[in-house]
Enzyme design. Structure first.
Site, PDB file in Angstrom:
ATOM      1  CG  LEU A  61      78.196  60.216  39.983  1.00 21.70           C
ATOM      2  CD1 LEU A  61      78.366  58.700  39.969  1.00 21.70           C
ATOM      3  CD2 LEU A  61      78.798  60.820  38.728  1.00 21.70           C
ATOM      4  CG  ASP A  62      72.838  64.431  37.130  1.00 19.67           C
ATOM      5  OD1 ASP A  62      73.010  65.231  38.060  1.00 19.67           O
ATOM      6  OD2 ASP A  62      72.991  64.739  35.938  1.00 19.67           O
ATOM      7  NE  ARG A  63      65.852  58.530  41.758  1.00 19.63           N
ATOM      8  CZ  ARG A  63      64.733  58.679  42.443  1.00 19.63           C
ATOM      9  NH1 ARG A  63      64.254  59.890  42.659  1.00 19.63           N
ATOM     10  NH2 ARG A  63      64.092  57.632  42.913  1.00 19.63           N
ATOM     11  CB  THR A  65      74.840  59.313  36.281  1.00 17.76           C
ATOM     12  OG1 THR A  65      74.218  60.305  35.464  1.00 17.76           O
ATOM     13  CG2 THR A  65      76.221  59.007  35.731  1.00 17.76           C
ATOM     14  NE  ARG A 171      70.944  64.503  31.963  1.00 15.86           N
ATOM     15  CZ  ARG A 171      70.113  64.387  32.993  1.00 15.86           C
ATOM     16  NH1 ARG A 171      70.603  64.266  34.227  1.00 15.86           N
ATOM     17  NH2 ARG A 171      68.814  64.400  32.795  1.00 15.86           N
TER      18      ARG A 171
END
Length: 265
Positions: A61-63, A65, A171
């Site tokens: 997961l992106d930072r 998120t 995104r």
């Protein structure tokens, strides 16, 4: 260590002798990265210390998120899970700019995003990769704030299911539809991001990994995990959305991407 320095434990959503899942906080890296050399807080290390054994991240997961993040408890389980990850069902929630009216399956190929440092020697001429995202609008709101040339600001709460796993797919797909996710500093709308910072003290990416379903690597059982909304839900309420976690639970069974009209751009 002083009491003020004690880190709160991660919320464990699921644990057995093979797997462990947590509700990842927004703003925390999954693991150490040379792109954030000065960062000292990582989900992987905190979880290792919390449960007293090594963990192996099974996806990312992106930072910015929040939500369901799954780890294996051995390298062998990590290998098996990696082979079946394309069968996982992931469902996210996002707040985006504008009113997206109709549910759809977006089929829009994405060029591979490369990092200037990590991918310095990678090929730059790769063809775009197939990418599909199922999208359901859950609620729309309109706020009495002027942004740009508009007298009011419109937003939608969406449920998103990536059917492929391209980098920053959700995104980038939302940006492609001209409905960027609020708080996205790379693919988003700076004016709306600023509005959220000023009006709601909200600087985070409004993207939450709400649900993850997968086949257990040992039992073969279908495991479905949900990450409580909590901070995300509080922000939704503050912004003006009334759609809540109970509404999502009721509507989720009807979210079948195979019934959606396909949009190919």
């Amino acid at each position: 260590m002083q009491e003020s320095e004690v880190k709160p434990p991660l919320e464990i959503l699921y644990q057995d002798q093979w797997l462990v899942a947590v509700n990842k906080p927004a703003g925390m890296l999954v693991h150490r990265s040379f792109l954030d050399k000065h960062e000292t807080e990582f989900v992987m290390l905190r979880l290792r210390d919390q449960i007293g054994q090594h963990v192996f991240p099974l996806h990312r997961l992106d930072r910015p998120t929040s939500g369901v993040l799954l780890f294996g408890l051995s390298s062998e389980i990590a290998r098996v899970m990696g082979e079946q990850q394309h069968l996982w069902q992931k469902t996210y929630l996002a707040v985006v700019r504008g009113h997206l009216k109709e549910a759809l399956l977006l089929d829009y190929a994405l060029k591979e995003q490369q990092d200037a440092i990590a991918d310095k020697f990678a090929r730059q001429d790769k063809a775009a990769q197939s990418a599909q995202t199922a999208i359901w609008p859950l609620q729309h709101i309109e706020l009495p704030f002027a942004v740009g040339r508009y007298a009011t600001a419109r937003y939608s709460l969406l449920a998103l299911q990536p059917l492929t796993g391209r980098k920053h797919q959700l995104r980038r797909h939302c940006e492609h539809l001209f409905h960027p996710i609020i708080g996205d500093t790379t693919h988003g709308d700076g004016k709306h991001n600023q509005l959220f910072r000023q009006q709601f003290s909200c600087a985070r990416l409004l993207l939450h990994a709400a649900r993850l379903s997968f086949c257990h690597p040992v039992s073969g059982e279908t495991i479905s995990l949900s990450a409580p909304w909590r901070d995300f839900a509080a922000l939704l309420l503050q912004i003006g959305f009334t759609f809540d976690e109970d509404d999502f639970i009721r509507q989720f069974p009807a979210m079948n991407y195979e019934l959606l009209p396909r949009r190919q751009d």
